[in-house]
Every structure is written in structure tokens, then in C-alpha cells.
Design a protein around this motif. Structure first.
Motif: not given
Length: 294
Positions: A25-32, A61-70, A111-115, A141-147
Motif C-alpha cells: 500500500l505504501l508503494n501505491v501511496i508514494a506513487f499516486r 480516467g475521471s477518477t484517480f485516487n488511492l482506491w481506484w482504479p485498481p 524493496f519497500v514491501e520488505a522494508f 509506515w506513514m514516515l516511509v510513505a513521506l520519505a
């Protein structure tokens, strides 16, 4: 918590597995999150359109957030199926490539998942079966996303730093058997205020002397969030650790020709690492320092 007290191994297993899932999920947050912010800016400010910006295929698309699209391949936009989205294992199984277009997948994802999993295990080891572990996992995990976001975009979003700060302040209201989880409400409030004002002062002093901006406002807010979680007493440790680490890395990058003296280097990852260390071992490190300077 009683189950974890009876079977300590279950705590480590739970935190490790949860860390793998959250790491994904952190990878998704950091990317999206940066893309979400960019898309919002583009909608609000038409004049920015003169600067090119190409979102990945699945963000159009019209919707792009942490939950959609997959989850989808950033290169071709093909959706990633559940069996191809298992943390770490799917990367190894697919040999690090998209099943549709064959594009190599960045090593950062596993790497992020394992870390995140390893960091979860460390938190469980330090705090054991307690509510501190639950709170510290969210903090970690919040700090990881921010970093990650700061490394990629030199940006610390308010949508993450401010909830982290308010979470620390609200957490200071909670106590177990009369003992605060991490710090008292008084120290938390002073820590948040001091954290913001310290870097705010450094920023304006540097700008006054050099005429340039030395850091961003997101750094102020991140240190305020760390102060809310840790209390004002541990802020000197956070500042010292982050400054030393940032200086060493910055000098090394300049020495090896990877950066110039005027290149901007994100400070958020160093603050995040220092804050995490301070949460887990801050008191011990401060006691050790006091003994050494006697």
C-alpha cells in the motif's frame, strides 16, 4: 494482546505479514498521491498546462485516487491481477516484469514491501504486545510513505504531514494505566509548536543571509508532527541525527559528482529516519549522550 503475550511468535508473524501488505500500500501511496495532487492542480490552474505533464495510462480516467482504479502497470496501463499483486512473491515469480508488456518493474516495489515488513518486526520487538506497537506501526509506515514521496518529488504533502501531526496530538490524550503511550499532551503540544518554529526560523535565517530557500514548508510540518509524537524533549536528538545524516549523504553525493553544491536535496527522509529512531530508542540514546558528556 493476551494472545500475543502467550505466543510472542504470533506477534512477530502478524507484524511481519501486515508489514508486507502495508508495504504494498505504501508503494501505491508514494506513487499516486503526487499524481493526485498534480491532477488537482491541473484542473484548478489552467495556466499550468503550458508545462508538459504526462500521467500514466491508468491515471487518465475521471477518477484517480488511492482506491481506484485498481493497480496497473505504469507503462502500459494493464491491470495487475490479485495473483500478480502478492507482496515480494509476485515480483520474484514474474521475474520483475509486467506480464502484458514485458516492461521491467522497479526494484523499489519489493524493496519497500520488505522494508515495511522488517520495520514492523523491529517495532514489535521494541514495544512487544502493547498499544504502543499499534500506534508505532502507523507512525512508521506513514514516515516511509513521506520519505518516498520526498525522494521522488521533493514534496511532503499536507494530506500526510498534517494527519500525522494531529494523530500525535490526539494520541497524547490516551494513557494506559495512567501512563501516556509516548508523551504527555503538554509535551506533545510544545513539541509540535517547537518543531515547526525551529525549522521555520532556520528557513528564514538562511534566506535572509543567502537570498535562497534552504528547505520547504513541508519539512516544518513534518518536524512538528514528530514533535507531537515524541514531545519536545527528543527534538534535539531528531535534529542532530537528521542533520548529521543529511550532511554526510550530501557531501558524499557532491564528492562523487552526483550533485552540485546548489542542487536541492530532500531533507524529509532524514527527518523521517531520525524520528523513527527517536521513537524506538530516543530515551536510551539521550541517556547515553548524558553519560558521555559527564
Amino acid at each position: 494482546m493476551e494472545v500475543f503475550e502467550i505466543w510472542p511468535a504470533a506477534l512477530f508473524l502478524a507484524c511481519g505479514v501486515l508489514g508486507l501488505v502495508v508495504g504494498s500500500l505504501l508503494n501505491v501511496i508514494a506513487f499516486r498521491v503526487p499524481i493526485m495532487m498534480e491532477l488537482a492542480w491541473r484542473r484548478q490552474c489552467k495556466e499550468i498546462d503550458e508545462h508538459p505533464f504526462t500521467p500514466p495510462p491508468h491515471a487518465e480516467g475521471s477518477t484517480f485516487n488511492l482506491w481506484w482504479p485498481p493497480s496497473a502497470c505504469p507503462s502500459c496501463g494493464e491491470r495487475i491481477t490479485a495473483r500478480h499483486n502478492i507482496p515480494v512473491l509476485s515480483f520474484l515469480w514474474l521475474k520483475g516484469r509486467c506480464t502484458h508488456c514485458g516492461t521491467a518493474v522497479s526494484m523499489r516495489y519489493p524493496f519497500v514491501e520488505a522494508f515495511a515488513a522488517i520495520a514492523g518486526l523491529v517495532v514489535a520487538w521494541v514495544f512487544g504486545p502493547s498499544w504502543q506497537t499499534v500506534a508505532a506501526l502507523a507512525f512508521t509506515w506513514m514516515l516511509v510513505a513521506l520519505a518516498l514521496i520526498d525522494i521522488d518529488h521533493k514534496l511532503l504533502p499536507d494530506s500526510l504531514t498534517l494527519p500525522l501531526m494531529w494523530g500525535g496530538l490526539l494520541l497524547a490524550l490516551i494513557s494506559v494505566d495512567g501512563v501516556p503511550l509516548f508523551t504527555s499532551l503538554r509535551d506533545s503540544v510544545f513539541g509540535a509548536a517547537a518543531g515547526y518554529l525551529i525549522l521555520w526560523t532556520v528557513y528564514h535565517a538562511f534566506k535572509l543571509v543567502t537570498g535562497r530557500e534552504g528547505m520547504g514548508y513541508g519539512d516544518f510540518k513534518l518536524l512538528a508532527a514528530l514533535g507531537a509524537w515524541l514531545g519536545w524533549q527528543l527534538l534535539p536528538l531528531v535534529i542532530m541525527l537528521s542533520a548529521v545524516a543529511g550532511s554526510v549523504v550530501g557531501i558524499a553525493l557532491i564528492a562523487f559528482g552526483r550533485r552540485s553544491r546548489r542542487s536541492a536535496i530532500p531533507f524529509g527522509p532524514y527527518l523521517a529516519a531520525a524520528g523513527w529512531i527517536a521513537l524506538l530508542w530516543g530515551t536510551e540514546l539521550m541517556d547515553l549522550y548524558s553519560q558521555l558528556v559527564r
